[in-house]
Enzyme design. Structure first.
Site, PDB file in Angstrom:
ATOM      1  N   SER A 119       0.829  -1.206   0.000  1.00 41.59           N
ATOM      2  CA  SER A 119       0.000   0.000   0.000  1.00 41.59           C
ATOM      3  C   SER A 119       0.861   1.253   0.000  1.00 41.59           C
ATOM      4  O   SER A 119       0.367   2.340  -0.263  1.00 41.59           O
ATOM      5  CB  SER A 119      -0.931   0.012   1.210  1.00 41.59           C
ATOM      6  OG  SER A 119      -0.194  -0.077   2.387  1.00 41.59           O
ATOM      7  N   HIS A 140      -2.768  -3.087  -6.110  1.00 40.42           N
ATOM      8  CA  HIS A 140      -3.172  -2.779  -4.734  1.00 40.42           C
ATOM      9  C   HIS A 140      -4.669  -3.015  -4.557  1.00 40.42           C
ATOM     10  O   HIS A 140      -5.492  -2.259  -5.076  1.00 40.42           O
ATOM     11  CB  HIS A 140      -2.783  -1.322  -4.426  1.00 40.42           C
ATOM     12  CG  HIS A 140      -3.083  -0.902  -3.036  1.00 40.42           C
ATOM     13  ND1 HIS A 140      -3.420   0.391  -2.704  1.00 40.42           N
ATOM     14  CD2 HIS A 140      -3.115  -1.588  -1.874  1.00 40.42           C
ATOM     15  CE1 HIS A 140      -3.635   0.464  -1.401  1.00 40.42           C
ATOM     16  NE2 HIS A 140      -3.460  -0.722  -0.884  1.00 40.42           N
ATOM     17  N   GLU A 152      -5.981  -0.709  -7.485  1.00 39.62           N
ATOM     18  CA  GLU A 152      -5.077   0.326  -7.992  1.00 39.62           C
ATOM     19  C   GLU A 152      -3.942  -0.373  -8.719  1.00 39.62           C
ATOM     20  O   GLU A 152      -3.278  -1.238  -8.132  1.00 39.62           O
ATOM     21  CB  GLU A 152      -4.454   1.074  -6.803  1.00 39.62           C
ATOM     22  CG  GLU A 152      -4.988   2.435  -6.558  1.00 39.62           C
ATOM     23  CD  GLU A 152      -4.277   3.104  -5.386  1.00 39.62           C
ATOM     24  OE1 GLU A 152      -4.016   4.293  -5.483  1.00 39.62           O
ATOM     25  OE2 GLU A 152      -3.995   2.457  -4.358  1.00 39.62           O
ATOM     26  N   ASN A 190      -4.261   5.941  -0.862  1.00 37.41           N
ATOM     27  CA  ASN A 190      -3.706   6.256   0.460  1.00 37.41           C
ATOM     28  C   ASN A 190      -3.156   7.681   0.540  1.00 37.41           C
ATOM     29  O   ASN A 190      -3.128   8.278   1.607  1.00 37.41           O
ATOM     30  CB  ASN A 190      -2.654   5.232   0.862  1.00 37.41           C
ATOM     31  CG  ASN A 190      -3.318   3.954   1.348  1.00 37.41           C
ATOM     32  OD1 ASN A 190      -4.419   4.011   1.896  1.00 37.41           O
ATOM     33  ND2 ASN A 190      -2.696   2.825   1.123  1.00 37.41           N
TER      34      ASN A 190
HETATM   35  N1  3HC Z   1     -15.030 -11.185   3.019  1.00 30.72           N
HETATM   36  C1  3HC Z   1     -16.066 -11.390   2.183  1.00 30.72           C
HETATM   37  N2  3HC Z   1     -17.246 -10.720   2.279  1.00 30.72           N
HETATM   38  C2  3HC Z   1     -17.377  -9.845   3.298  1.00 30.72           C
HETATM   39  C3  3HC Z   1     -16.346  -9.578   4.213  1.00 30.72           C
HETATM   40  C4  3HC Z   1     -15.130 -10.302   4.046  1.00 30.72           C
HETATM   41  N3  3HC Z   1     -14.067 -10.120   4.848  1.00 30.72           N
HETATM   42  N4  3HC Z   1     -16.781  -8.653   5.101  1.00 30.72           N
HETATM   43  C5  3HC Z   1     -18.023  -8.335   4.749  1.00 30.72           C
HETATM   44  N5  3HC Z   1     -18.392  -9.051   3.659  1.00 30.72           N
HETATM   45  C6  3HC Z   1     -19.660  -8.993   2.943  1.00 30.72           C
HETATM   46  C7  3HC Z   1     -20.770  -9.601   3.781  1.00 30.72           C
HETATM   47  O1  3HC Z   1     -20.837 -11.000   3.608  1.00 30.72           O
HETATM   48  C8  3HC Z   1     -21.991  -8.888   3.204  1.00 30.72           C
HETATM   49  O2  3HC Z   1     -22.384  -9.502   1.981  1.00 30.72           O
HETATM   50  P1  3HC Z   1     -23.950  -9.605   1.569  1.00 30.72           P
HETATM   51  O3  3HC Z   1     -24.450  -8.176   1.474  1.00 30.72           O
HETATM   52  O4  3HC Z   1     -23.908 -10.325   0.255  1.00 30.72           O
HETATM   53  O5  3HC Z   1     -24.587 -10.385   2.674  1.00 30.72           O
HETATM   54  C9  3HC Z   1     -21.456  -7.488   2.861  1.00 30.72           C
HETATM   55  O6  3HC Z   1     -20.027  -7.625   2.745  1.00 30.72           O
HETATM   56  C10 3HC Z   1     -21.775  -6.468   3.937  1.00 30.72           C
HETATM   57  O7  3HC Z   1     -21.226  -6.956   5.163  1.00 30.72           O
HETATM   58  P2  3HC Z   1     -21.931  -6.773   6.580  1.00 30.72           P
HETATM   59  O8  3HC Z   1     -23.416  -6.734   6.404  1.00 30.72           O
HETATM   60  O9  3HC Z   1     -21.351  -7.795   7.524  1.00 30.72           O
HETATM   61  O10 3HC Z   1     -21.396  -5.408   7.156  1.00 30.72           O
HETATM   62  P3  3HC Z   1     -21.409  -3.962   6.548  1.00 30.72           P
HETATM   63  O11 3HC Z   1     -22.618  -3.681   5.705  1.00 30.72           O
HETATM   64  O12 3HC Z   1     -21.145  -3.097   7.715  1.00 30.72           O
HETATM   65  O13 3HC Z   1     -20.143  -3.945   5.573  1.00 30.72           O
HETATM   66  C11 3HC Z   1     -17.872  -3.584   5.115  1.00 30.72           C
HETATM   67  C12 3HC Z   1     -18.872  -4.270   6.026  1.00 30.72           C
HETATM   68  C13 3HC Z   1     -17.990  -4.173   3.701  1.00 30.72           C
HETATM   69  C14 3HC Z   1     -16.483  -3.877   5.672  1.00 30.72           C
HETATM   70  C15 3HC Z   1     -18.206  -2.044   5.084  1.00 30.72           C
HETATM   71  O14 3HC Z   1     -18.276  -1.547   6.377  1.00 30.72           O
HETATM   72  C16 3HC Z   1     -17.196  -1.237   4.310  1.00 30.72           C
HETATM   73  O15 3HC Z   1     -17.233  -1.175   3.087  1.00 30.72           O
HETATM   74  N6  3HC Z   1     -16.278  -0.572   5.053  1.00 30.72           N
HETATM   75  C17 3HC Z   1     -15.234   0.251   4.443  1.00 30.72           C
HETATM   76  C18 3HC Z   1     -14.117  -0.643   3.983  1.00 30.72           C
HETATM   77  C19 3HC Z   1     -13.030   0.138   3.336  1.00 30.72           C
HETATM   78  O16 3HC Z   1     -13.061   1.339   3.178  1.00 30.72           O
HETATM   79  N7  3HC Z   1     -11.987  -0.607   2.942  1.00 30.72           N
HETATM   80  C20 3HC Z   1     -10.792  -0.024   2.353  1.00 30.72           C
HETATM   81  C21 3HC Z   1      -9.762   0.145   3.409  1.00 30.72           C
HETATM   82  S1  3HC Z   1      -8.312   0.910   2.791  1.00 30.72           S
HETATM   83  C22 3HC Z   1      -7.387  -0.374   2.247  1.00 30.72           C
HETATM   84  O17 3HC Z   1      -7.736  -1.540   2.325  1.00 30.72           O
HETATM   85  C23 3HC Z   1      -6.079   0.003   1.630  1.00 30.72           C
HETATM   86  C24 3HC Z   1      -4.931  -0.292   2.499  1.00 30.72           C
HETATM   87  O18 3HC Z   1      -3.788  -0.054   1.739  1.00 30.72           O
HETATM   88  C25 3HC Z   1      -4.869   0.532   3.743  1.00 30.72           C
END
Ligand code: 3HC
Length: 295
Positions: A119, A140, A152, A190
């Site tokens: 990242s 990424h 990315e 990022n």
């Molecule tokens: N693997 C597979 N599927 C997953 C999962 C996982 N680890 N976590 C959640 N899901 C799926 C669930 O099964 C659900 O699917 P469905 O709608 O088909 O039933 C769906 O995602 C929604 O999950 P939940 O209902 O349990 O929970 P939320 O609606 O609160 O969603 C979330 C959880 C998807 C994590 C949401 O909160 C989200 O999008 N958060 C932001 C995540 C984000 O911004 N990520 C980027 C981070 S930055 C990064 O990674 C870069 C690095 O370099 C720092």
């Protein structure tokens, strides 16, 4: 350049998520991790996630079996010799990446494309550990990989146009949307996201509002999936601390300077969701409780 078999190095949350989406797109996948225990945990994570999809009727049981038959695991790097693409997702530590890529360079066939899921580390520096910098890109992914639509793609001064096209086609075949960034610290996401998360931490540290209210403000006022402090815990405070330090070193811009609260939390072992404590208490994973900051 045709990609049929993909090697993935590292089977943590990112590596196993990447393996899952690559498998679901119909590629053969071999996952490598340095220890049998890490490998077993990662393979189990992939299987559990696919089984969940079957339970939700998102895939049939036959399809699930078909996908899982495409997967193998190893602790031996040499087993990746015939891969067309290798995606590295190990710890964000340049010396570890150097070991991985200089070994892979002598193990893999000369056509193999190398990609790093880093990242914040330099793709150019990693490419220089190999004799094939023209076949090296950043790829990424975002956590959770099966859910997040973006990938990315990072190109360096040396990345061949044909390699870039192969990788963009590959990302599209996974059902992901790609953006292309040149190799600079933090790439695109990022570079933009980190100052926002650090600002939220500073607001909490300065008592502008509570952890709960800062997150509610951005979640409900701007329609973000998670508030910035919960997102920071979700990404990992150690990961953010490391990434912001790399960006600060490169840009010498105070927007990337870690606020003291982040440094103190990391030094105290409070890494967020994965350690159970950060800006939230994650003891009950389904219901994280906002912390009252004790600076
Ligand atoms: N693997 C597979 N599927 C997953 C999962 C996982 N680890 N976590 C959640 N899901 C799926 C669930 O099964 C659900 O699917 P469905 O709608 O088909 O039933 C769906 O995602 C929604 O999950 P939940 O209902 O349990 O929970 P939320 O609606 O609160 O969603 C979330 C959880 C998807 C994590 C949401 O909160 C989200 O999008 N958060 C932001 C995540 C984000 O911004 N990520 C980027 C981070 S930055 C990064 O990674 C870069 C690095 O370099 C720092």
């Amino acid at each position: 350049m045709t990609i049929k078999k993909v090697g993935i190095i590292g089977c943590g949350a990112m590596g196993s998520g990447i393996a899952q989406v690559v498998l679901q797109a119909g590629y053969k996948v071999i996952v490598q991790d340095s220890g049998q225990q890490f490998l077993d945990t990662g393979l189990k994570r992939i299987k559990t996630s696919l089984d969940k999809l079957e339970k939700k009727d998102a895939i049939t049981s036959g399809k699930n079996q078909e996908i899982q038959n495409l997967l193998s695991g190893t602790i031996v790097l040499e087993d990746l010799s015939d891969c067309d693409l290798v995606i590295e997702a190990v710890f964000e530590e340049i010396n570890i990446k150097q070991d991985v890529f200089s070994s892979l360079d002598s193990i893999c066939k000369k056509e193999t494309i190398f990609a790093s899921n880093t990242s914040s580390l330099s793709i150019t520096q990693m490419a220089a550990f190999t004799n094939r910098p023209s076949q090296f890109v950043g790829l990424h992914f975002f956590n959770p990989v099966p859910v997040m639509q973006l990938v990315e793609v990072v190109k360096t001064m040396s990345t061949q146009a044909e390699v870039l096209k192969t990788i963009l086609d590959f990302a599209a075949s996974l059902g992901k949307v790609s953006v292309v960034a040149v190799d600079t610290a933090g790439f695109l996401v990022n570079r933009l996201l980190t100052p926002f998360l650090l600002d939220a931490m500073q607001a909490a540290e300065n008592g502008v509002a509570s952890v709960r209210d800062i997150d509610a403000a951005m979640k409900l006022g701007c329609n973000h999936a998670m508030g910035p402090l919960m997102l920071a815990d979700f990404i990992g405070l150690d990961v953010l601390y490391n990434a912001s330090s790399i960006m600060f070193d490169e840009y010498k811009d105070s927007r990337y300077a870690s606020p003291p609260i982040l440094r103190k939390m990391v030094l105290s072992g409070n890494f967020g969701q994965k350690s159970g404590k950060g800006f939230y208490d994650w003891s009950d994973g389904r219901n994280p409780v906002p912390s009252t900051l004790n600076n």
